[in-house]
Design a protein around this motif. Sequence first.
Motif, PDB file in Angstrom:
ATOM      1  N   GLY A 116     -39.176 -17.048  47.960  1.00 59.89           N
ATOM      2  CA  GLY A 116     -40.041 -16.317  47.053  1.00 59.89           C
ATOM      3  C   GLY A 116     -41.477 -16.197  47.484  1.00 59.89           C
ATOM      4  O   GLY A 116     -42.300 -15.639  46.755  1.00 59.89           O
ATOM      5  N   GLU A 117     -41.805 -16.663  48.686  1.00 57.42           N
ATOM      6  CA  GLU A 117     -43.197 -16.674  49.145  1.00 57.42           C
ATOM      7  C   GLU A 117     -43.531 -15.506  50.055  1.00 57.42           C
ATOM      8  O   GLU A 117     -44.634 -14.959  50.001  1.00 57.42           O
ATOM      9  CB  GLU A 117     -43.478 -17.989  49.885  1.00 57.42           C
ATOM     10  CG  GLU A 117     -44.885 -18.097  50.472  1.00 57.42           C
ATOM     11  CD  GLU A 117     -45.082 -19.367  51.273  1.00 57.42           C
ATOM     12  OE1 GLU A 117     -46.076 -19.446  52.021  1.00 57.42           O
ATOM     13  OE2 GLU A 117     -44.237 -20.279  51.161  1.00 57.42           O
ATOM     14  N   LEU A 118     -42.600 -15.102  50.889  1.00 55.23           N
ATOM     15  CA  LEU A 118     -42.873 -14.158  51.970  1.00 55.23           C
ATOM     16  C   LEU A 118     -42.602 -12.717  51.553  1.00 55.23           C
ATOM     17  O   LEU A 118     -41.613 -12.423  50.882  1.00 55.23           O
ATOM     18  CB  LEU A 118     -42.017 -14.491  53.185  1.00 55.23           C
ATOM     19  CG  LEU A 118     -42.219 -15.884  53.786  1.00 55.23           C
ATOM     20  CD1 LEU A 118     -41.116 -16.183  54.785  1.00 55.23           C
ATOM     21  CD2 LEU A 118     -43.579 -15.976  54.452  1.00 55.23           C
ATOM     22  N   THR A 119     -43.465 -11.821  51.994  1.00 54.39           N
ATOM     23  CA  THR A 119     -43.240 -10.383  51.860  1.00 54.39           C
ATOM     24  C   THR A 119     -42.756  -9.856  53.204  1.00 54.39           C
ATOM     25  O   THR A 119     -43.348 -10.159  54.246  1.00 54.39           O
ATOM     26  CB  THR A 119     -44.528  -9.667  51.446  1.00 54.39           C
ATOM     27  OG1 THR A 119     -44.886 -10.067  50.124  1.00 54.39           O
ATOM     28  CG2 THR A 119     -44.361  -8.152  51.482  1.00 54.39           C
ATOM     29  N   LEU A 120     -41.685  -9.080  53.179  1.00 52.15           N
ATOM     30  CA  LEU A 120     -41.147  -8.464  54.389  1.00 52.15           C
ATOM     31  C   LEU A 120     -41.567  -7.003  54.421  1.00 52.15           C
ATOM     32  O   LEU A 120     -41.380  -6.281  53.430  1.00 52.15           O
ATOM     33  CB  LEU A 120     -39.622  -8.569  54.412  1.00 52.15           C
ATOM     34  CG  LEU A 120     -38.898  -7.817  55.534  1.00 52.15           C
ATOM     35  CD1 LEU A 120     -39.298  -8.346  56.905  1.00 52.15           C
ATOM     36  CD2 LEU A 120     -37.375  -7.906  55.350  1.00 52.15           C
ATOM     37  N   VAL A 121     -42.130  -6.574  55.544  1.00 51.85           N
ATOM     38  CA  VAL A 121     -42.478  -5.172  55.757  1.00 51.85           C
ATOM     39  C   VAL A 121     -41.710  -4.679  56.967  1.00 51.85           C
ATOM     40  O   VAL A 121     -41.859  -5.218  58.067  1.00 51.85           O
ATOM     41  CB  VAL A 121     -43.990  -4.982  55.977  1.00 51.85           C
ATOM     42  CG1 VAL A 121     -44.313  -3.495  56.160  1.00 51.85           C
ATOM     43  CG2 VAL A 121     -44.788  -5.558  54.820  1.00 51.85           C
ATOM     44  N   THR A 122     -40.853  -3.660  56.780  1.00 51.52           N
ATOM     45  CA  THR A 122     -40.107  -3.076  57.890  1.00 51.52           C
ATOM     46  C   THR A 122     -40.738  -1.747  58.269  1.00 51.52           C
ATOM     47  O   THR A 122     -41.021  -0.912  57.409  1.00 51.52           O
ATOM     48  CB  THR A 122     -38.620  -2.887  57.552  1.00 51.52           C
ATOM     49  OG1 THR A 122     -38.457  -1.820  56.626  1.00 51.52           O
ATOM     50  CG2 THR A 122     -38.021  -4.159  56.965  1.00 51.52           C
ATOM     51  N   LEU A 123     -40.939  -1.556  59.576  1.00 47.91           N
ATOM     52  CA  LEU A 123     -41.617  -0.366  60.079  1.00 47.91           C
ATOM     53  C   LEU A 123     -40.723   0.481  60.978  1.00 47.91           C
ATOM     54  O   LEU A 123     -41.157   1.529  61.452  1.00 47.91           O
ATOM     55  CB  LEU A 123     -42.870  -0.777  60.869  1.00 47.91           C
ATOM     56  CG  LEU A 123     -43.877  -1.657  60.127  1.00 47.91           C
ATOM     57  CD1 LEU A 123     -45.000  -2.094  61.075  1.00 47.91           C
ATOM     58  CD2 LEU A 123     -44.455  -0.929  58.918  1.00 47.91           C
ATOM     59  N   GLY A 124     -39.506   0.035  61.205  1.00 48.35           N
ATOM     60  CA  GLY A 124     -38.597   0.750  62.094  1.00 48.35           C
ATOM     61  C   GLY A 124     -37.237   0.947  61.455  1.00 48.35           C
ATOM     62  O   GLY A 124     -37.066   0.771  60.245  1.00 48.35           O
ATOM     63  N   PRO A 125     -36.235   1.312  62.252  1.00 49.21           N
ATOM     64  CA  PRO A 125     -34.875   1.366  61.733  1.00 49.21           C
ATOM     65  C   PRO A 125     -34.500   0.028  61.098  1.00 49.21           C
ATOM     66  O   PRO A 125     -34.979  -1.028  61.503  1.00 49.21           O
ATOM     67  CB  PRO A 125     -34.035   1.655  62.984  1.00 49.21           C
ATOM     68  CG  PRO A 125     -34.976   2.369  63.903  1.00 49.21           C
ATOM     69  CD  PRO A 125     -36.311   1.733  63.670  1.00 49.21           C
ATOM     70  N   LEU A 126     -33.604   0.075  60.128  1.00 48.17           N
ATOM     71  CA  LEU A 126     -33.319  -1.102  59.307  1.00 48.17           C
ATOM     72  C   LEU A 126     -32.193  -1.969  59.871  1.00 48.17           C
ATOM     73  O   LEU A 126     -31.592  -2.762  59.155  1.00 48.17           O
ATOM     74  CB  LEU A 126     -32.986  -0.649  57.889  1.00 48.17           C
ATOM     75  CG  LEU A 126     -34.197  -0.085  57.133  1.00 48.17           C
ATOM     76  CD1 LEU A 126     -33.764   0.734  55.933  1.00 48.17           C
ATOM     77  CD2 LEU A 126     -35.132  -1.204  56.714  1.00 48.17           C
ATOM     78  N   THR A 127     -31.952  -1.875  61.161  1.00 44.99           N
ATOM     79  CA  THR A 127     -30.834  -2.569  61.790  1.00 44.99           C
ATOM     80  C   THR A 127     -30.912  -4.079  61.612  1.00 44.99           C
ATOM     81  O   THR A 127     -29.929  -4.719  61.197  1.00 44.99           O
ATOM     82  CB  THR A 127     -30.769  -2.225  63.284  1.00 44.99           C
ATOM     83  OG1 THR A 127     -30.947  -0.813  63.470  1.00 44.99           O
ATOM     84  CG2 THR A 127     -29.431  -2.651  63.873  1.00 44.99           C
ATOM     85  N   ASN A 128     -32.052  -4.674  61.953  1.00 49.07           N
ATOM     86  CA  ASN A 128     -32.167  -6.135  61.841  1.00 49.07           C
ATOM     87  C   ASN A 128     -31.909  -6.603  60.416  1.00 49.07           C
ATOM     88  O   ASN A 128     -31.184  -7.574  60.187  1.00 49.07           O
ATOM     89  CB  ASN A 128     -33.566  -6.597  62.273  1.00 49.07           C
ATOM     90  CG  ASN A 128     -33.774  -6.565  63.767  1.00 49.07           C
ATOM     91  OD1 ASN A 128     -32.828  -6.565  64.541  1.00 49.07           O
ATOM     92  ND2 ASN A 128     -35.032  -6.540  64.178  1.00 49.07           N
ATOM     93  N   LEU A 129     -32.513  -5.925  59.458  1.00 48.86           N
ATOM     94  CA  LEU A 129     -32.357  -6.331  58.063  1.00 48.86           C
ATOM     95  C   LEU A 129     -30.923  -6.151  57.600  1.00 48.86           C
ATOM     96  O   LEU A 129     -30.379  -7.001  56.881  1.00 48.86           O
ATOM     97  CB  LEU A 129     -33.320  -5.533  57.182  1.00 48.86           C
ATOM     98  CG  LEU A 129     -33.287  -5.852  55.687  1.00 48.86           C
ATOM     99  CD1 LEU A 129     -33.513  -7.333  55.420  1.00 48.86           C
ATOM    100  CD2 LEU A 129     -34.312  -5.001  54.938  1.00 48.86           C
ATOM    101  N   ALA A 130     -30.291  -5.047  57.991  1.00 50.89           N
ATOM    102  CA  ALA A 130     -28.908  -4.807  57.571  1.00 50.89           C
ATOM    103  C   ALA A 130     -27.967  -5.859  58.143  1.00 50.89           C
ATOM    104  O   ALA A 130     -27.081  -6.366  57.438  1.00 50.89           O
ATOM    105  CB  ALA A 130     -28.467  -3.411  57.999  1.00 50.89           C
ATOM    106  N   VAL A 131     -28.128  -6.204  59.412  1.00 54.48           N
ATOM    107  CA  VAL A 131     -27.280  -7.236  60.019  1.00 54.48           C
ATOM    108  C   VAL A 131     -27.493  -8.572  59.304  1.00 54.48           C
ATOM    109  O   VAL A 131     -26.536  -9.313  59.048  1.00 54.48           O
ATOM    110  CB  VAL A 131     -27.570  -7.351  61.526  1.00 54.48           C
ATOM    111  CG1 VAL A 131     -26.829  -8.539  62.131  1.00 54.48           C
ATOM    112  CG2 VAL A 131     -27.164  -6.066  62.242  1.00 54.48           C
TER     113      VAL A 131
END
Length: 314
Positions: A116-131
């Motif tokens: 609950g502490e960290l904010t995730l910001v994705t700037l590219g294709p969502l491959t890493n997050l999806a995996v």
Amino acid sequence: MLPLIVDTDTGSDDAVALLLAAASGLGDIRAVTTVAGNVPLATGTRNALISLEVAGRDDIPVHPGCECPMTRMLSTAQHVHGHDGMGDISLPAPVRDAQPEHAVDVLLNYPHRHPGELTLVTLGPLTNLAVALLRDRELLGRYRHVYCMAGAADMRGNISATAEFNVWADPEAARVVLESATPEQVTWIGWDVSRKDAVMTPADQLWLEQLGTPMATFAHRVNRTLAEWAQAVTGLAGYDLPDPVAMAVALRPELIAEQEQAYVGVSLGQDTRGQLIIDRRRCAPAPNVTLVRRVDEQGFKQLLFDTCAPEGHR
């Protein structure tokens, strides 16, 4: 300061977003993860290391991730950002190496250690997050919030007639993320926002260049080929900065001028690959994402100029 994980396919506008996160005084980057997209993975990782060095933050670990989309061949945007992704201006090699821990493991492990502490910001294709989500379906809720530079809510694209590059590059990954998302957990800032509210006009470009600092000079020079592409293809009054405006929203949510909650899907079709399918009917499924539609343009640009300005002039 906002504790951050940044996932990036570091091209020239990603580099500026990293400057905002690392040097504005608003973000506390705990780790940077890289993914193939604008450029191949090794090039994007190199660019992330260089960008952090320019920001004076060579202490931030950088972790390479997925080398290709989930089910497709890699298609890059080097025709936009240059062969090296940074305007082909012959930047020197970074002074350090990336870390061995895989980006997907970083995305999984960090929020478990800091729930609950960290904010995730994705700037590219969502491959890493999806995996990562395929390994932990509750992952999005383990972050404070997730901001994604993704899509085009008005269906006006930059890589095709209707699709934005990050979603087009790996639409299967975008679908995985949307299937796990809720509006309280995930906010998307699309290319429609950048096209309307984050265009660097010739006057803006001159102002940035004349700030004269290493960061300002870097931010101006690396977007050289992006400026040429924007003039030839998008017809905007300058080049736009989709990743920096997404980062600005994460750092300063009060910059949001208009947003909506909606049920969003992604097309996998050949002719409509990566197009967002937004269902706003009363009978639509429950919203799964918050879509930013407009931001405070002057507030965004002031944040960029202040970050790149000399000490004592911020």
